[in-house]
Design a protein around this motif. Structure first.
Motif, PDB file in Angstrom:
ATOM      1  N   PRO A  56       0.811  -1.231   0.000  1.00  0.00           N
ATOM      2  CA  PRO A  56       0.000   0.000   0.000  1.00  0.00           C
ATOM      3  C   PRO A  56       0.836   1.269   0.000  1.00  0.00           C
ATOM      4  O   PRO A  56       0.339   2.337  -0.387  1.00  0.00           O
ATOM      5  CB  PRO A  56      -0.816  -0.129   1.303  1.00  0.00           C
ATOM      6  CG  PRO A  56      -0.859  -1.585   1.593  1.00  0.00           C
ATOM      7  CD  PRO A  56       0.467  -2.124   1.132  1.00  0.00           C
ATOM      8  N   GLU A  57       2.103   1.171   0.414  1.00  0.00           N
ATOM      9  CA  GLU A  57       2.962   2.362   0.514  1.00  0.00           C
ATOM     10  C   GLU A  57       3.495   2.820  -0.839  1.00  0.00           C
ATOM     11  O   GLU A  57       4.127   3.872  -0.928  1.00  0.00           O
ATOM     12  CB  GLU A  57       4.135   2.084   1.454  1.00  0.00           C
ATOM     13  CG  GLU A  57       3.757   2.004   2.920  1.00  0.00           C
ATOM     14  CD  GLU A  57       2.990   0.733   3.251  1.00  0.00           C
ATOM     15  OE1 GLU A  57       3.313  -0.329   2.662  1.00  0.00           O
ATOM     16  OE2 GLU A  57       2.050   0.799   4.071  1.00  0.00           O
ATOM     17  N   LYS A 116      -4.520   1.371   0.176  1.00  0.00           N
ATOM     18  CA  LYS A 116      -5.172   0.220  -0.441  1.00  0.00           C
ATOM     19  C   LYS A 116      -6.635   0.189  -0.044  1.00  0.00           C
ATOM     20  O   LYS A 116      -6.972   0.257   1.155  1.00  0.00           O
ATOM     21  CB  LYS A 116      -4.483  -1.073   0.000  1.00  0.00           C
ATOM     22  CG  LYS A 116      -5.149  -2.341  -0.510  1.00  0.00           C
ATOM     23  CD  LYS A 116      -4.423  -3.585  -0.020  1.00  0.00           C
ATOM     24  CE  LYS A 116      -5.107  -4.861  -0.525  1.00  0.00           C
ATOM     25  NZ  LYS A 116      -4.386  -6.092  -0.090  1.00  0.00           N
ATOM     26  N   ALA A 117      -7.503   0.075  -1.028  1.00  0.00           N
ATOM     27  CA  ALA A 117      -8.935  -0.030  -0.738  1.00  0.00           C
ATOM     28  C   ALA A 117      -9.226  -1.385  -0.098  1.00  0.00           C
ATOM     29  O   ALA A 117      -8.592  -2.391  -0.437  1.00  0.00           O
ATOM     30  CB  ALA A 117      -9.747   0.142  -2.014  1.00  0.00           C
ATOM     31  N   GLY A 166      -3.824  -8.024 -13.915  1.00  0.00           N
ATOM     32  CA  GLY A 166      -3.550  -7.034 -12.881  1.00  0.00           C
ATOM     33  C   GLY A 166      -4.169  -7.405 -11.553  1.00  0.00           C
ATOM     34  O   GLY A 166      -3.562  -7.224 -10.484  1.00  0.00           O
ATOM     35  N   GLU A 167      -5.379  -7.922 -11.590  1.00  0.00           N
ATOM     36  CA  GLU A 167      -6.037  -8.357 -10.357  1.00  0.00           C
ATOM     37  C   GLU A 167      -5.226  -9.434  -9.642  1.00  0.00           C
ATOM     38  O   GLU A 167      -5.182  -9.468  -8.406  1.00  0.00           O
ATOM     39  CB  GLU A 167      -7.429  -8.904 -10.685  1.00  0.00           C
ATOM     40  CG  GLU A 167      -8.376  -7.873 -11.272  1.00  0.00           C
ATOM     41  CD  GLU A 167      -9.635  -8.513 -11.831  1.00  0.00           C
ATOM     42  OE1 GLU A 167     -10.471  -7.769 -12.370  1.00  0.00           O
ATOM     43  OE2 GLU A 167      -9.785  -9.754 -11.741  1.00  0.00           O
ATOM     44  N   GLY A 193      -3.934  -3.362  -9.029  1.00  0.00           N
ATOM     45  CA  GLY A 193      -4.620  -4.520  -8.466  1.00  0.00           C
ATOM     46  C   GLY A 193      -4.307  -4.709  -6.996  1.00  0.00           C
ATOM     47  O   GLY A 193      -5.184  -5.075  -6.198  1.00  0.00           O
ATOM     48  N   SER A 194      -3.057  -4.445  -6.601  1.00  0.00           N
ATOM     49  CA  SER A 194      -2.683  -4.568  -5.191  1.00  0.00           C
ATOM     50  C   SER A 194      -3.410  -3.537  -4.329  1.00  0.00           C
ATOM     51  O   SER A 194      -3.550  -3.730  -3.114  1.00  0.00           O
ATOM     52  CB  SER A 194      -1.169  -4.411  -5.031  1.00  0.00           C
ATOM     53  OG  SER A 194      -0.762  -3.058  -5.191  1.00  0.00           O
ATOM     54  N   LYS A 195      -3.864  -2.473  -4.949  1.00  0.00           N
ATOM     55  CA  LYS A 195      -4.630  -1.443  -4.249  1.00  0.00           C
ATOM     56  C   LYS A 195      -6.139  -1.673  -4.365  1.00  0.00           C
ATOM     57  O   LYS A 195      -6.943  -0.865  -3.909  1.00  0.00           O
ATOM     58  CB  LYS A 195      -4.277  -0.059  -4.810  1.00  0.00           C
ATOM     59  CG  LYS A 195      -2.836   0.360  -4.570  1.00  0.00           C
ATOM     60  CD  LYS A 195      -2.556   1.733  -5.150  1.00  0.00           C
ATOM     61  CE  LYS A 195      -1.129   2.163  -4.825  1.00  0.00           C
ATOM     62  NZ  LYS A 195      -0.867   2.278  -3.367  1.00  0.00           N
ATOM     63  N   ASN A 196      -6.522  -2.761  -5.021  1.00  0.00           N
ATOM     64  CA  ASN A 196      -7.933  -3.094  -5.257  1.00  0.00           C
ATOM     65  C   ASN A 196      -8.637  -2.054  -6.131  1.00  0.00           C
ATOM     66  O   ASN A 196      -9.854  -1.861  -6.024  1.00  0.00           O
ATOM     67  CB  ASN A 196      -8.693  -3.265  -3.935  1.00  0.00           C
ATOM     68  CG  ASN A 196      -8.569  -4.668  -3.383  1.00  0.00           C
ATOM     69  OD1 ASN A 196      -8.472  -5.637  -4.140  1.00  0.00           O
ATOM     70  ND2 ASN A 196      -8.564  -4.794  -2.065  1.00  0.00           N
ATOM     71  N   VAL A 197      -7.889  -1.420  -7.008  1.00  0.00           N
ATOM     72  CA  VAL A 197      -8.477  -0.455  -7.949  1.00  0.00           C
ATOM     73  C   VAL A 197      -8.702  -1.164  -9.279  1.00  0.00           C
ATOM     74  O   VAL A 197      -7.745  -1.513  -9.977  1.00  0.00           O
ATOM     75  CB  VAL A 197      -7.567   0.775  -8.138  1.00  0.00           C
ATOM     76  CG1 VAL A 197      -8.127   1.685  -9.225  1.00  0.00           C
ATOM     77  CG2 VAL A 197      -7.445   1.546  -6.827  1.00  0.00           C
TER      78      VAL A 197
END
Length: 611
Positions: A56-57, A116-117, A166-167, A193-197
């Motif tokens: 997330p960073e 991250k969402a 990406g997911e 994808g790691s950020k759930n976007v």
């Protein structure tokens, strides 16, 4: 500043589900022009060295330069910065279509995604108003279906979307803008994808303020006049990049092929084959030469988009596909999954090399067909995007994963710099700036220098010198470049090609050859003044562009990816074929080069960057 810039950026905290519009730090645009340059400066503010690319960073920063959204021909570029998982480099990627314009029309210069969402999320921006919406119903869907459903829900908007690759955090994933422009070779989609976007949808209606509309109209009229006199205009309008097929075809032929092979390849993948699939050409906002395609696949009647049919021709030639439709449909599959077609196709070629050299037996290939054709690429696409099986999981982690599975010694069957596959083989095309920059680019092999003189093969020396001067190189630099024992020093020239890329990407102009060929540094200086009111001398403008690129290099050095990583592939110094290519290493002018020559050119490149 009177126009071009909004002076605002949007910070989106995905973890908290909040967003706010703040002022872009004063002086950043004045120092680095915008877009690419300011993105690099913002990344210094928002990031920490050594951050895991999929944590997330790791921020994602989007930016559009001051000419984007104005009626400047070809000014549609949006830039994206993040630390990418394929190489670990901080990379600045560029994309086109409508996203950049809609960001500007929404009153923003930059968007910063942080955190991250907690669940799959859609970020919707409408004239500066932002909503973070659930996207679980879109998760798992391909990019084309996702984009079309979001166009229907948000008419007139531009869509940046990721696919299943990406997911699933695949390192060779990329995002797509409006389903036909790529963004982020090297894993930007995995970062999103790691950020759930899942997607970013932007719709703006505010326009871009212009400091001197009358002066801008006159400059644009001059550009259109030049276009009308260009002898290749009609071919470019009708065929796009495949219109330059004779230039590309010689570089796509298998090693040792002759005239008969060229004729047969042209029948399968040349302009005539393209016209049988073509539905329409697609242009980005303000572009006067559309370079993208909507194609109809005759067998299914399906309509697909493509950043260029030339990309289908490349994979069709490289893997010996049957015809243009098979190549185009395979490319469409990769785009829909959100996979970089270059890296995946070179991974397929790598597996074929492993079979040929007895490293990988067909019975151990997990039912992946180890023969040339569309089959290996299509099967590999599904397995890599799903991280399925031992091979699919390994290749999903890029070349590092491949070597962990098959052994470090199999690196000899690849052509890599900084853990990323080369786009160009200088044994075939000659060591021009596009080929040389693969060694020195902070992000690994890329095509940032496509606007330089050496993009077109066989130009006489006077043309090379004139076109280099067009890029803002002064007389002293020209003397250093063209007084080389080789006739032209590509190491020194690459510095100015990079600065030219930095200028275009900071202002937002497309760097594809058929657009940038109509621009020169003095004209860009005048257009920048007309839009923003910023009156600069040409040299001062180019120094700001160079500062943006130096900052880009600094971001790489912070990650421990400095000059020591500038190592040319061993294959360059071997004449034998690899991935169907081969020959002796030569420079643009045909001079044979050895390993020592390349490292001398590297020294010259860094000497020129320090001036």
């Amino acid at each position: 500043m009177q126009g071009g810039y909004t002076g605002k950026l949007m910070e989106v905290d995905l973890t908290k589900g909040t967003a706010s519009v703040v002022g872009c730090p004063e002086g950043y645009a004045a120092d680095y022009l915008g877009g690419f340059g300011v993105n690099n400066r913002l990344f210094l503010d928002y990031s920490r060295p050594g951050t895991d690319p999929l944590s997330p960073e790791n921020p994602v920063i989007l930016g559009a330069g001051p000419l984007v959204g104005a009626p400047v021909p070809g000014a549609s570029r949006v830039m994206a910065n993040a630390r990418l998982p394929l190489t670990g480099a901080v990379a600045s990627a560029s994309g086109s279509m409508g996203l950049g314009a809609h960001i500007k029309w929404s009153g923003l210069d930059h968007i910063v995604l942080l955190g991250k969402a907690p669940r799959p999320t859609l970020l919707y921006i409408d004239d500066g108003r932002v909503e973070l919406l659930p996207a679980s119903s879109l998760w798992g869907k391909g990019i084309l279906e996702t984009t079309r459903s979001l166009w229907e829900a948000y008419p007139g908007a531009s869509v940046l979307a990721i696919g299943p690759a990406g997911e699933n955090l695949v390192h060779l994933s990329l995002a797509m803008i409006d389903a036909c422009a790529t963004l982020g070779r090297g894993g930007l989609a995995a970062v999103l994808g790691s950020k759930n976007v899942k997607a970013l949808v932007v719709r703006g209606s505010g326009g871009v303020k212009v400091a001197d509309p009358r002066r801008l109209r006159e400059l644009i009229r001059g550009l259109h006049d030049r276009l009308s006199r260009w002898e290749m205009r009609q071919g470019a309008l009708e065929l796009g990049m495949i219109g330059a097929w004779p230039m590309y075809a010689s570089q796509l032929l298998p090693y040792g092929a002759g005239e008969e092979e060229l004729r047969e390849m042209t029948e399968r993948f040349g302009p005539g084959a393209y016209l049988k699939l073509k539905k329409r050409r697609i242009a980005c906002p303000s572009c006067f030469l559309g370079d993208k395609d909507e194609l109809i696949l005759p067998t299914t009647g399906e309509s697909v988009y493509s950043t260029s049919f030339l990309n289908a021709a490349i994979i069709g030639c490289a893997l010996g596909m049957n015809d243009a439709e098979e190549a185009a449909s395979t490319l469409a599959l990769l785009d829909d999954l959100g996979l970089d077609f270059m890296t995946l196709s070179w991974q397929a070629a790598y597996l074929l090399e492993l079979r040929e050299h007895g490293v990988l037996a067909p019975e151990d290939a997990e039912d992946i067909p180890l023969n040339r054709g569309a089959g290996i690429l299509r099967e590999l696409a599904v397995r890599v995007s799903e991280r399925k099986g031992e091979i699919g999981e390994a290749l999903a982690r890029g070349w590092r994963g491949a070597f962990e599975l098959f052994g470090e010694d199999t690196r000899r069957f690849t052509m890599l710099v900084r853990d990323q596959d080369c786009l160009y083989d200088p044994r075939v095309s000659g060591l021009g700036t596009m080929e040389f920059e693969q060694i020195v680019s902070p992000r690994g092999p890329t095509s940032a220098s496509a606007g330089s003189a050496t993009y077109v093969p066989g130009l006489p020396m006077e043309n090379l010198r004139r076109l280099t001067q067009r890029m803002g190189a002064d007389e002293e630099a020209l003397e250093r470049i063209f007084s080389s024992p080789w006739g032209m020093n590509v190491g020194r020239l690459t510095r100015y090609s990079e600065d030219w890329f930095s200028l275009f990407s900071s202002l937002g102009i497309c760097n594809r050859f058929q657009i940038n060929r109509f621009y020169h540094a003095g004209l860009i200086r005048d257009i920048l003044a007309a839009v923003t009111g910023m009156e600069l001398e040409t040299g001062e403008m180019m120094r700001k562009a160079a500062a943006g690129f130096e900052l880009y290099r600094e971001l790489g050095e912070r990650e421990g990816l400095g000059r020591e990583r500038d190592v040319p592939p061993e294959a360059w110094f071997e004449e034998g074929p690899l991935w169907g290519r081969g020959g002796k290493l030569k420079d643009y002018l045909g001079n044979e080069l050895n390993r020592g020559d390349v490292f001398t050119l590297l020294d010259d490149y860094y000497d020129e960057r320090q001036r």
